[in-house]
Design a protein around this motif. Sequence first.
Motif, PDB file in Angstrom:
ATOM      1  N   LYS A  28       8.134  36.175 -27.480  1.00  0.00           N
ATOM      2  CA  LYS A  28       7.081  36.170 -26.461  1.00  0.00           C
ATOM      3  C   LYS A  28       6.910  34.782 -25.860  1.00  0.00           C
ATOM      4  O   LYS A  28       6.713  34.637 -24.657  1.00  0.00           O
ATOM      5  CB  LYS A  28       5.756  36.664 -27.045  1.00  0.00           C
ATOM      6  N   SER A  29       6.990  33.767 -26.689  1.00  0.00           N
ATOM      7  CA  SER A  29       6.888  32.392 -26.192  1.00  0.00           C
ATOM      8  C   SER A  29       8.081  32.049 -25.317  1.00  0.00           C
ATOM      9  O   SER A  29       7.936  31.406 -24.268  1.00  0.00           O
ATOM     10  CB  SER A  29       6.791  31.398 -27.353  1.00  0.00           C
ATOM     11  N   GLN A  30       9.265  32.462 -25.738  1.00  0.00           N
ATOM     12  CA  GLN A  30      10.459  32.208 -24.942  1.00  0.00           C
ATOM     13  C   GLN A  30      10.363  32.913 -23.594  1.00  0.00           C
ATOM     14  O   GLN A  30      10.692  32.326 -22.558  1.00  0.00           O
ATOM     15  CB  GLN A  30      11.710  32.655 -25.704  1.00  0.00           C
ATOM     16  N   GLN A  31       9.894  34.139 -23.595  1.00  0.00           N
ATOM     17  CA  GLN A  31       9.747  34.887 -22.344  1.00  0.00           C
ATOM     18  C   GLN A  31       8.703  34.228 -21.444  1.00  0.00           C
ATOM     19  O   GLN A  31       8.905  34.111 -20.230  1.00  0.00           O
ATOM     20  CB  GLN A  31       9.347  36.344 -22.625  1.00  0.00           C
ATOM     21  N   ALA A  32       7.603  33.768 -22.040  1.00  0.00           N
ATOM     22  CA  ALA A  32       6.554  33.110 -21.256  1.00  0.00           C
ATOM     23  C   ALA A  32       7.060  31.811 -20.639  1.00  0.00           C
ATOM     24  O   ALA A  32       6.781  31.515 -19.472  1.00  0.00           O
ATOM     25  CB  ALA A  32       5.326  32.848 -22.132  1.00  0.00           C
ATOM     26  N   LEU A  33       7.828  31.026 -21.408  1.00  0.00           N
ATOM     27  CA  LEU A  33       8.396  29.776 -20.884  1.00  0.00           C
ATOM     28  C   LEU A  33       9.360  30.082 -19.743  1.00  0.00           C
ATOM     29  O   LEU A  33       9.311  29.448 -18.688  1.00  0.00           O
ATOM     30  CB  LEU A  33       9.102  29.001 -21.995  1.00  0.00           C
ATOM     31  N   TYR A  34      10.201  31.082 -19.951  1.00  0.00           N
ATOM     32  CA  TYR A  34      11.153  31.490 -18.917  1.00  0.00           C
ATOM     33  C   TYR A  34      10.403  31.932 -17.661  1.00  0.00           C
ATOM     34  O   TYR A  34      10.724  31.499 -16.550  1.00  0.00           O
ATOM     35  CB  TYR A  34      12.052  32.612 -19.444  1.00  0.00           C
ATOM     36  N   ASN A  35       9.422  32.800 -17.814  1.00  0.00           N
ATOM     37  CA  ASN A  35       8.668  33.308 -16.661  1.00  0.00           C
ATOM     38  C   ASN A  35       7.936  32.194 -15.916  1.00  0.00           C
ATOM     39  O   ASN A  35       7.819  32.247 -14.689  1.00  0.00           O
ATOM     40  CB  ASN A  35       7.653  34.366 -17.101  1.00  0.00           C
ATOM     41  N   LEU A  36       7.477  31.206 -16.642  1.00  0.00           N
ATOM     42  CA  LEU A  36       6.753  30.097 -16.036  1.00  0.00           C
ATOM     43  C   LEU A  36       7.655  29.233 -15.157  1.00  0.00           C
ATOM     44  O   LEU A  36       7.275  28.832 -14.066  1.00  0.00           O
ATOM     45  CB  LEU A  36       6.110  29.240 -17.137  1.00  0.00           C
ATOM     46  N   PHE A  37       8.867  28.954 -15.636  1.00  0.00           N
ATOM     47  CA  PHE A  37       9.732  28.001 -14.950  1.00  0.00           C
ATOM     48  C   PHE A  37      10.907  28.613 -14.179  1.00  0.00           C
ATOM     49  O   PHE A  37      11.528  27.924 -13.360  1.00  0.00           O
ATOM     50  CB  PHE A  37      10.266  26.963 -15.941  1.00  0.00           C
ATOM     51  N   ALA A  38      11.248  29.858 -14.413  1.00  0.00           N
ATOM     52  CA  ALA A  38      12.436  30.452 -13.788  1.00  0.00           C
ATOM     53  C   ALA A  38      12.424  30.393 -12.256  1.00  0.00           C
ATOM     54  O   ALA A  38      13.457  30.037 -11.672  1.00  0.00           O
ATOM     55  CB  ALA A  38      12.643  31.886 -14.269  1.00  0.00           C
ATOM     56  N   PRO A  39      11.326  30.714 -11.592  1.00  0.00           N
ATOM     57  CA  PRO A  39      11.392  30.661 -10.115  1.00  0.00           C
ATOM     58  C   PRO A  39      11.758  29.277  -9.572  1.00  0.00           C
ATOM     59  O   PRO A  39      12.612  29.160  -8.683  1.00  0.00           O
ATOM     60  CB  PRO A  39       9.986  31.078  -9.683  1.00  0.00           C
TER      61      PRO A  39
END
Length: 111
Positions: A20-31
Amino acid sequence: MEELYNHSDLIDGCLRNDRKSQQALYNLFAPKMLAVCMYYATTKHEAEDVMIEGFMQVFTHLDKYLGQGSLEHWIRQIMVNKAISNFRNNHKRYGYDIIDEQVEIADETAN
């Protein structure tokens, strides 16, 4: 509603391999990181591939981020280096000008 995390909570979770933390970090910075990768790529698909490789490196080496400077900047440096490396490897044979310098990733653990 998606939970809000601060960066240190995200980092701690990622270091524990919490998905969940990895997904949140990805979602935060991916764009933003996709936009960085698009600058060096010839197609969106290529930029997405580079970004995924970059995030794999982020998660693998997150223990090297010492909290000096912004996390976004640290991740951006990884993405730029991945994109430049990809450009060199994939476009050299087509006669494109090669970018000669990679951005140095600040790695204070190497000292």
